[in-house]
Design an enzyme around this catalytic site. Structure first.
Site, mmCIF file in Angstrom:
data_model
loop_
_atom_site.group_PDB
_atom_site.id
_atom_site.type_symbol
_atom_site.label_atom_id
_atom_site.label_comp_id
_atom_site.label_asym_id
_atom_site.label_seq_id
_atom_site.Cartn_x
_atom_site.Cartn_y
_atom_site.Cartn_z
ATOM 1 N N ASN A 1 -1.213 1.784 6.020
ATOM 2 C CA ASN A 1 -0.482 0.460 5.751
ATOM 3 C C ASN A 1 0.004 -0.455 6.789
ATOM 4 O O ASN A 1 0.410 -0.413 7.551
ATOM 5 C CB ASN A 1 1.274 1.102 5.271
ATOM 6 C CG ASN A 1 0.867 1.647 3.232
ATOM 7 O OD1 ASN A 1 -0.711 2.035 3.142
ATOM 8 N ND2 ASN A 1 1.464 2.482 2.937
ATOM 9 N N GLY A 2 -0.265 -1.644 6.065
ATOM 10 C CA GLY A 2 0.246 -2.689 7.207
ATOM 11 C C GLY A 2 -0.693 -4.096 8.043
ATOM 12 O O GLY A 2 -1.877 -4.149 7.134
ATOM 13 N N GLU B 1 14.317 -24.983 -8.446
ATOM 14 C CA GLU B 1 13.436 -24.103 -8.669
ATOM 15 C C GLU B 1 14.572 -23.389 -8.884
ATOM 16 O O GLU B 1 14.394 -22.269 -9.206
ATOM 17 C CB GLU B 1 13.184 -23.838 -7.117
ATOM 18 C CG GLU B 1 12.462 -21.968 -6.726
ATOM 19 C CD GLU B 1 11.490 -21.330 -8.022
ATOM 20 O OE1 GLU B 1 11.173 -22.153 -8.156
ATOM 21 O OE2 GLU B 1 11.730 -20.031 -7.708
ATOM 22 N N CYS C 1 0.998 -1.302 -0.108
ATOM 23 C CA CYS C 1 -0.358 0.160 0.266
ATOM 24 C C CYS C 1 0.753 1.607 0.145
ATOM 25 O O CYS C 1 1.846 1.109 0.093
ATOM 26 C CB CYS C 1 -1.225 -0.107 1.382
ATOM 27 S SG CYS C 1 -1.688 -1.220 1.260
ATOM 28 N N LYS D 1 4.229 -12.036 -15.871
ATOM 29 C CA LYS D 1 3.880 -12.822 -14.406
ATOM 30 C C LYS D 1 2.960 -13.569 -13.791
ATOM 31 O O LYS D 1 2.904 -14.165 -13.383
ATOM 32 C CB LYS D 1 3.401 -10.924 -13.935
ATOM 33 C CG LYS D 1 4.069 -11.424 -12.325
ATOM 34 C CD LYS D 1 5.601 -11.088 -11.959
ATOM 35 C CE LYS D 1 5.218 -11.756 -10.722
ATOM 36 N NZ LYS D 1 6.312 -12.745 -9.774
ATOM 37 N N LYS E 1 15.103 -20.710 -11.598
ATOM 38 C CA LYS E 1 15.267 -19.376 -11.786
ATOM 39 C C LYS E 1 16.290 -18.729 -12.692
ATOM 40 O O LYS E 1 16.584 -17.922 -13.051
ATOM 41 C CB LYS E 1 15.903 -18.752 -10.182
ATOM 42 C CG LYS E 1 15.025 -18.537 -9.046
ATOM 43 C CD LYS E 1 13.805 -17.949 -8.957
ATOM 44 C CE LYS E 1 12.649 -17.557 -9.757
ATOM 45 N NZ LYS E 1 11.795 -18.612 -9.508
ATOM 46 N N ARG F 1 3.968 0.308 -6.656
ATOM 47 C CA ARG F 1 4.329 -0.962 -5.727
ATOM 48 C C ARG F 1 3.521 -1.589 -5.648
ATOM 49 O O ARG F 1 3.212 -2.776 -4.877
ATOM 50 C CB ARG F 1 4.246 0.064 -4.820
ATOM 51 C CG ARG F 1 5.628 1.425 -4.156
ATOM 52 C CD ARG F 1 4.637 1.737 -2.799
ATOM 53 N NE ARG F 1 4.507 1.696 -1.610
ATOM 54 C CZ ARG F 1 4.894 1.691 -0.898
ATOM 55 N NH1 ARG F 1 6.683 1.853 -1.065
ATOM 56 N NH2 ARG F 1 5.191 0.599 0.196
ATOM 57 N N HIS G 1 21.147 -41.341 -14.005
ATOM 58 C CA HIS G 1 20.605 -42.234 -15.306
ATOM 59 C C HIS G 1 19.886 -41.602 -16.231
ATOM 60 O O HIS G 1 19.094 -41.550 -16.941
ATOM 61 C CB HIS G 1 18.632 -42.791 -14.075
ATOM 62 C CG HIS G 1 19.246 -43.605 -12.898
ATOM 63 N ND1 HIS G 1 19.669 -45.030 -13.323
ATOM 64 C CD2 HIS G 1 18.539 -43.385 -11.374
ATOM 65 C CE1 HIS G 1 18.819 -45.295 -12.053
ATOM 66 N NE2 HIS G 1 19.018 -43.842 -11.197
ATOM 67 N N GLU H 1 14.911 -18.283 -16.850
ATOM 68 C CA GLU H 1 14.127 -17.680 -16.245
ATOM 69 C C GLU H 1 14.678 -16.297 -16.749
ATOM 70 O O GLU H 1 14.171 -15.636 -17.583
ATOM 71 C CB GLU H 1 13.077 -17.145 -15.184
ATOM 72 C CG GLU H 1 11.838 -18.682 -14.978
ATOM 73 C CD GLU H 1 11.091 -17.954 -13.143
ATOM 74 O OE1 GLU H 1 10.011 -17.998 -13.843
ATOM 75 O OE2 GLU H 1 11.564 -17.816 -13.023
ATOM 76 N N TRP I 1 -3.367 -2.491 -1.364
ATOM 77 C CA TRP I 1 -2.969 -2.955 -2.175
ATOM 78 C C TRP I 1 -3.648 -4.468 -0.868
ATOM 79 O O TRP I 1 -3.563 -4.679 0.456
ATOM 80 C CB TRP I 1 -1.927 -3.657 -1.790
ATOM 81 C CG TRP I 1 -1.681 -5.279 -2.927
ATOM 82 C CD1 TRP I 1 -1.753 -5.093 -3.944
ATOM 83 C CD2 TRP I 1 -1.384 -6.111 -3.085
ATOM 84 N NE1 TRP I 1 -0.556 -6.579 -5.103
ATOM 85 C CE2 TRP I 1 -0.914 -6.968 -3.592
ATOM 86 C CE3 TRP I 1 -0.789 -6.903 -1.443
ATOM 87 C CZ2 TRP I 1 -0.736 -8.478 -3.031
ATOM 88 C CZ3 TRP I 1 -0.417 -8.056 -0.899
ATOM 89 C CH2 TRP I 1 -0.617 -9.291 -2.237
HETATM 90 C C1 G6P Z 1 4.770 -17.142 -14.351
HETATM 91 C C2 G6P Z 1 5.498 -16.768 -14.095
HETATM 92 C C3 G6P Z 1 6.404 -18.051 -12.660
HETATM 93 C C4 G6P Z 1 4.822 -18.150 -12.011
HETATM 94 C C5 G6P Z 1 4.009 -18.949 -12.643
HETATM 95 C C6 G6P Z 1 2.876 -19.364 -11.819
HETATM 96 O O1 G6P Z 1 5.062 -18.715 -15.605
HETATM 97 O O2 G6P Z 1 6.494 -16.145 -14.564
HETATM 98 O O3 G6P Z 1 7.303 -16.738 -12.282
HETATM 99 O O4 G6P Z 1 5.156 -18.996 -10.884
HETATM 100 O O5 G6P Z 1 3.659 -18.047 -13.712
HETATM 101 O O6 G6P Z 1 2.185 -17.986 -11.373
HETATM 102 P P1 G6P Z 1 1.361 -18.199 -10.210
HETATM 103 O O7 G6P Z 1 0.950 -16.725 -10.217
HETATM 104 O O8 G6P Z 1 -0.156 -19.091 -10.257
HETATM 105 O O9 G6P Z 1 2.176 -18.578 -8.919
#
Ligand code: G6P
Length: 610
Positions: free
Chosen positions: A100-101, A483, A2, A605, A487, A27, A506, A490, A74
């Site tokens: 905020n908070g 993960e 927020c 995103k 990263k 933000r 394997h 990506e 938010w």
């Molecule tokens: C997209 C984003 C990822 C995310 C995935 C799932 O591929 O780029 O960063 O992990 O969607 O998104 P969600 O909002 O459902 O966690």
């Protein structure tokens, strides 16, 4: 999250507030509003949606005033609609509050205030503060003291601004855990949660510290602590430019979000652990505790990073909560014919709450009659609304496309669910207390990792031009390997694969030569000895080993070319720590390669198409 802006002076406040709100848009927010004071009392204008919507609405009403406060919300408590948008007011509409908070004890406060006759109009935690100040004004005539006394009753975090029609010459502001900066002008003063909102008006600022409260008039300001102690504040000069402020001084949103994790973890845990009982309390699941405890099985379905969190969740729920858990890619689950029982509980994990495949999986589970629970970041998102019940992870808006802070917050909340169920299934109170203690130490441990980045940068410098990476982990660190590899792919466009370390022989072992960086997560857990053998297998083929290991491991440096040290924690909480250096490594490699870290090519995103 927020945003707050406030103005008091000799100019028309409305354009200043609206410009401030626009500057806070980066933000992330879902509704906006302002409050001013005119002869008719406090006037509030608020709307779900963008600041531009609010602007149109305000223009249509043609208001003007020389003071006011504005907010971008938010959502954390209650959907992002017009009613829940800030500012909020008391029963008599004398005062107006933006916040905020999170007010942790808002349910207790609300109950007490309702018993005293206060009528609540919204679902927000903030409204309890407005009524609490109203209550305090029965005992003291001045707003500053009433706000100060009210804050003594509040648990949680806040950055607030309050105005009253009875004292139209001042704005009261205070902070605890959520920033407030006062902007000093000539015959005018400003407040904001973020210097971005006032930098076009002044560079002379005063930063409030936690537990401080200030009264701002057009001619000056004074400050105290909320315990009534006098304090003197220094005026400082802002030297940053606007873009640097938006990114919190970091070069990218992703790095800012990585660095926010101590705070976002605190937010995920806040008000949800019962230290003495050694368990957790999850408001969003309280109505469905029996459903959880009587479930035949959990199915967790998600995409991308959220799917990796689900996999860690499976490991911990099966180990401690003793419930069988299937983890499914939402895109697969929705199109195959899975067997779904009515006494299955289907969890959807989604940062955005809008991912098309996850939403379709939700619908499928619902139509099969299963209970559907959401673990979501964005409040009021479609998945949050369509779930039978759920928990928000409170990570705040995530702007970098590659998910970082949402992942660790998802893990924190999964740990809380695991703890709550485990305690009901025989985990002792002493063990529960130990879990709570370890959970509460995580933010500080993450902070420690974030403070020590030199070595990670050096590793990035060494390997950034390599075309392939392998990530290996076992047990709880296997999903972390997935993960970590995701990263890197990506944001740096380097091919990377995550593998269960033992599975390497394997197939992927054929790739290992003296050019291949192999990131091995080798923390001291129940699989430690086994993963050392896997490291030996990589060494024998002259692979370049980068190990993530614990601080007190005095053996691993003999095996690995590089060792990144992280603190200890319980095995099932380790992914919350072990992912941090991998996020940083990907980040620094991507920067070194000149990639667009926050908006990598081809990625979105929020994937709202299948
Ligand atoms: C997209 C984003 C990822 C995310 C995935 C799932 O591929 O780029 O960063 O992990 O969607 O998104 P969600 O909002 O459902 O966690």
């Amino acid at each position: 999250m927020c945003g707050i802006v406030g103005y008091i002076g000799f100019k028309d406040a409305i354009p200043i507030l609206m410009e401030g709100l626009k500057r806070l848009e980066y933000r992330g927010y879902d509704s906006a509003g302002i409050a001013t004071i005119s002869d008719n009392g406090v006037q509030i204008y608020k709307k779900a949606g963008k600041v531009a919507e609010l602007s149109k609405y305000i223009e249509a009403n043609g208001i003007s005033s020389q003071m006011g406060i504005g907010h971008t919300r938010w959502a954390t408590h209650g959907e992002p609609n017009d009613v829940n948008a800030h500012p909020h007011t008391d029963c008599t509409e004398t005062i107006s509050v933006i916040h905020n908070g999170i007010i942790e004890n808002f349910s207790t406060l609300k109950k007490k205030l309702e018993q005293n006759g206060h009528i609540f109009k919204t679902e927000t935690d903030t409204e309890s503060l407005a009524h609490l100040i109203e209550e305090m004004l029965k005992h003291t005539p001045d707003l500053f003291t009433a706000v100060r006394l009210a804050l003594n009753e509040v648990e949680g975090t806040y950055g607030i601004a309050v105005i009253s029609k009875n004292e139209p010459d001042k704005i009261i502001t205070a902070r605890k855990g959520s920033p407030i900066v006062i902007g000093i002008g000539e015959n005018e003063n400003f407040i904001a949660s973020d210097a971005a909102a006032l930098i076009s008006h002044t560079r002379q600022v005063v930063y409030l510290e936690d537990g401080e409260i200030a009264c701002i008039t057009k001619d000056g300001f004074y400050t105290k602590t909320i315990f009534d102690e006098e304090i003197k504040k220094q005026v400082e000069e802002i030297t940053f430019d606007l873009e640097q402020i938006e990114k919190g001084g970091f070069d990218h949103f992703m790095l800012k979000e990585i660095n926010e994790q101590p705070e976002t973890l605190r937010n995920a845990l806040r008000g949800r652990v019962l230290t003495d009982e050694g368990t957790s309390k999850l408001g969003g699941l309280s109505e469905v505790t029996d459903v959880l405890m009587n479930a035949r099985r959990f199915i967790i379905t998600a995409c991308g990073t959220s799917w990796h969190a689900a996999l860690v969740g499976k490991y911990m729920l099966e180990q401690y909560a003793k419930i069988p858990v299937d983890v499914e890619y939402a895109s697969e689950f929705r199109y195959r014919d899975p067997v779904i029982y009515k006494d299955d509980v289907v969890f959807l994990i989604s940062q955005s709450g809008e991912t098309a495949d996850t939403l379709a999986a939700l619908k499928k589970a619902k139509s099969a009659g299963a209970h559907v629970l959401g673990l979501v970041n964005v409040v009021g998102s479609t998945i949050a609304r369509e779930s039978d019940a759920g928990i928000y992870i409170h990570a705040g808006p995530e702007i970098g496309v590659a998910s970082t802070k949402a992942f660790t917050s998802q893990l924190a909340v999964l740990s809380l669910i695991t703890l709550m169920m485990a305690r009901k299934r025989g985990m002792s109170q002493a063990d529960g207390r130990q879990v709570v203690r370890e959970l509460l130490k995580l933010p500080e441990k993450v902070n420690k990792i974030l403070k020590d980045i030199n070595q990670i940068q050096q590793i990035a410098d060494t390997f950034y031009s390599h075309g392939n990476f392998l990530y290996l982990g076992r047990g709880y660190n296997f999903p972390v390997a997935l993960e970590g590899a995701l990263k890197l792919k990506e944001i740096s466009y380097i091919h990377a694969e995550g593998y269960p370390a033992a599975e390497m022989k394997h197939g992927p072992i054929a790739l290992i030569d003296n050019e291949m960086p192999v990131v091995v997560i080798a923390t001291k857990d129940s699989t430690y000895e086994k993963i050392l053998s896997n490291i030996q297998e990589v060494r024998a083929r002259r692979g370049r080993i980068i190990a993530i290991a614990n601080e007190d491991d005095d053996h691993i440096h003999k095996l690995a070319e590089h060792v990144i040290r992280i603190p200890h924690t319980l095995d099932f909480l380790m992914p919350i720590l072990s992912i941090i250096p991998l996020q940083l490594l990907s980040y620094y490699i991507a920067v070194k390669r000149g990639c667009d870290v926050d908006q990598p090519r081809n990625l979105a995103k929020s994937v709202t198409v299948e």
